[in-house]
Motif scaffolding. Sequence first.
Motif: not given
Length: 269
Positions: A134-161
């Motif tokens: 299990q892991s979390e995804m903090y989505l950046g722009r399409q094709g980009g890397t993870a969004d550090a602000d969402k990560l710092g706020a602990e607001e994942p867009d998805a939690v996945v297996f």
Amino acid sequence: PGPRVHRRTLTVEEVEREVAPGVRQTLWTFGGTAPGPVLRGRVGDTFEITLVNDGSIGHSVDFHAGALAPDRPMRTIGPGRSLTYRFTATRSGVWMYHCSTMPMSLHIANGMFGAVVVDPPGLPSVDREYLLVQSEMYLGRQGGTADADKLGAEEPDAVVFNGYAGQYSHDPLTARVGERVRVWVLDAGPNRSSAFHVVGGQFDTVYEEGAYRLRPDGPGSGGAQVLGLAPASGGFVELFFPETGTYPFVSHVMADAERGALGAFAVTR
């Protein structure tokens, strides 16, 4: 057989992958996949891992399955560099490995994690065996890397297996009625706990963080409904399915199940 030496090269690769329907992200990976390759052995085995950094920034690796001073083997190496990380597995369990370069949360959230399975001594064979990370995804722009602000706020867009939202709802894991099924689960985080549950199933075996909590030959007639895991912890459960049907599985942190931490077993005769 006696102890073995497992030699493996983990190459850091930056790859663009689909992580949910229509959603693509550039991941930092060990070997091109997130989670990275599963390593498996027994107590007493030695693992000799060569880390090769083919990425564009510094990376490292931390194997929780090895007990050793982190100064040299876990150091960050720059692009084009490599190091060898050698450890002996002295204790059983399902252990996380991950990039430990700061900010560590961002490197993990962007795909740099995996599992080492060290079998408990005398682990019995089963009919089917699966591993879910299990892991979390903090989505950046399409094709980009993870969004550090969402990560710092602990607001994942998805939690996945296993790196893709809801994949086992569309492509279920399989089993047959009466088979003993073992499911290893690792919570790679970096922030969210997991509560692994199979709808319509009951666990007669629970192994959590290096120890059995429940065994079918134990005293009494107890069972378990969930494997609760904090980030970076793991274990396994075993069960059998009494009849045909579709048995969903989820993290019973229900907001996370609704973010994608769900799937199903398709059970036939």
